[in-house]
Enzyme design. Structure first.
Site, mmCIF file in Angstrom:
data_model
loop_
_atom_site.group_PDB
_atom_site.id
_atom_site.type_symbol
_atom_site.label_atom_id
_atom_site.label_comp_id
_atom_site.label_asym_id
_atom_site.label_seq_id
_atom_site.Cartn_x
_atom_site.Cartn_y
_atom_site.Cartn_z
ATOM 1 N N HIS A 67 0.833 -1.203 0.000
ATOM 2 C CA HIS A 67 0.000 0.000 0.000
ATOM 3 C C HIS A 67 0.868 1.254 0.000
ATOM 4 O O HIS A 67 0.610 2.203 -0.755
ATOM 5 C CB HIS A 67 -0.911 -0.031 1.240
ATOM 6 C CG HIS A 67 -1.713 1.208 1.442
ATOM 7 N ND1 HIS A 67 -3.017 1.345 1.026
ATOM 8 C CD2 HIS A 67 -1.399 2.383 2.054
ATOM 9 C CE1 HIS A 67 -3.462 2.540 1.354
ATOM 10 N NE2 HIS A 67 -2.503 3.182 1.987
ATOM 11 N N GLU A 68 1.911 1.257 0.830
ATOM 12 C CA GLU A 68 2.765 2.439 0.930
ATOM 13 C C GLU A 68 3.589 2.641 -0.343
ATOM 14 O O GLU A 68 3.738 3.778 -0.821
ATOM 15 C CB GLU A 68 3.694 2.308 2.147
ATOM 16 C CG GLU A 68 2.972 2.231 3.481
ATOM 17 C CD GLU A 68 2.086 3.438 3.745
ATOM 18 O OE1 GLU A 68 2.430 4.549 3.280
ATOM 19 O OE2 GLU A 68 1.052 3.291 4.403
ATOM 20 N N HIS A 126 1.538 4.253 -3.039
ATOM 21 C CA HIS A 126 1.436 5.715 -2.955
ATOM 22 C C HIS A 126 2.571 6.377 -3.740
ATOM 23 O O HIS A 126 2.365 7.382 -4.420
ATOM 24 C CB HIS A 126 1.510 6.170 -1.493
ATOM 25 C CG HIS A 126 0.207 6.132 -0.762
ATOM 26 N ND1 HIS A 126 -0.921 6.777 -1.200
ATOM 27 C CD2 HIS A 126 -0.136 5.530 0.413
ATOM 28 C CE1 HIS A 126 -1.913 6.580 -0.334
ATOM 29 N NE2 HIS A 126 -1.470 5.821 0.650
ATOM 30 N N GLU A 166 -6.129 7.162 -1.243
ATOM 31 C CA GLU A 166 -6.135 5.963 -0.410
ATOM 32 C C GLU A 166 -6.729 4.773 -1.159
ATOM 33 O O GLU A 166 -6.208 3.664 -1.105
ATOM 34 C CB GLU A 166 -6.927 6.221 0.876
ATOM 35 C CG GLU A 166 -6.177 7.011 1.923
ATOM 36 C CD GLU A 166 -4.951 6.264 2.416
ATOM 37 O OE1 GLU A 166 -5.058 5.091 2.792
ATOM 38 O OE2 GLU A 166 -3.870 6.862 2.406
#
Length: 230
Positions: free
Chosen positions: A90-91, A94, A151
């Site tokens: 997820h990070e 980004h 997100e």
């Protein structure tokens, strides 16, 4: 953006305690290696630095320039390699989606303009706004969270990344349930503070699960079977 990410990461390493646990570091590095192997070559980042910080924070982050930070507290909530991969994926997502660039553009580094970033970075007055624009609000004492669309995109891209690497995407659902359970205490995990949790998050992950599961099965067929153990 790479210079900004590298500078911020250096500052964090100076401020935060780096873990001396070889087991934790090897475990997180193993997971990150599998994930970054799925980063498209077109992104132009072949080497990623991974650091585990000795802190009870339930948090992780990734920065432009190939930087990944994981707090040891996360390893108490993310119960297995797949759940850790869900957070780290997820990070990294980004970064790949250039969400930090959007932040910096939006805030314009306190209205001084992106073109002045390299010069301004050396001035202490702009370090905190710059780090906040990169999503590091917890480290600098105030918060500038990602937007809901960012997100959702990071959730989707991270889910696909972990599946392509051979991690079980269904564990992402269990991960966020663990986060919710941890939030029932006095203080919610930092990951929920810097990455706002919405009631539709698990629902959206479930909606994306069929395509992610197909990628997962394909990865397993290709022999991608991560065995990262703590």
């Amino acid at each position: 953006m790479q210079k900004l990410g590298e500078s911020s990461f250096t500052q964090i390493k100076e401020q935060e305690k780096i873990s001396t646990s070889r087991a934790d570091t090897a475990y997180v590095q193993c997971i990150a290696n599998q994930l970054v192997a799925e980063v498209p070559a077109s992104y132009g980042q072949s080497r990623w630095e991974v650091v585990v910080f000795d802190s009870p924070q339930v948090n992780a982050f990734a920065l432009p320039g190939g930087k990944v930070g994981v707090y040891s507290g996360l390893l108490k909530v993310a119960k297995n390699q797949d759940q850790v991969a869900a957070v780290v994926g997820h990070e990294i997502a980004h970064v790949l989606a250039r969400h930090s660039n959007e932040r910096v553009s939006r805030t314009q580094l306190t209205n001084m303009g992106l073109s002045a970033a390299d010069l301004a970075l050396g001035q202490s007055g702009l370090r905190q706004p710059a780090m906040a624009a990169l999503g590091l609000g917890v480290q600098v004492g105030y918060l500038l969270p990602y937007g809901r669309e960012q997100e959702a995109e990071a959730d989707r891209l991270g889910l696909e990344m972990m599946a392509r690497a051979g991690f079980n995407p269904e564990q992402s659902i269990d991960l966020w349930r663990n986060m919710s359970a941890a939030a029932s205490g006095r203080q919610p995990p930092e990951l929920l503070s810097t990455h706002p949790s919405h009631g539709t998050r698990i629902q959206e992950l479930n909606a994306a699960m069929p395509s992610a599961s197909a990628l997962y099965q394909q990865a397993r067929t290709q022999g991608k079977t991560p065995t990262c153990r703590r």
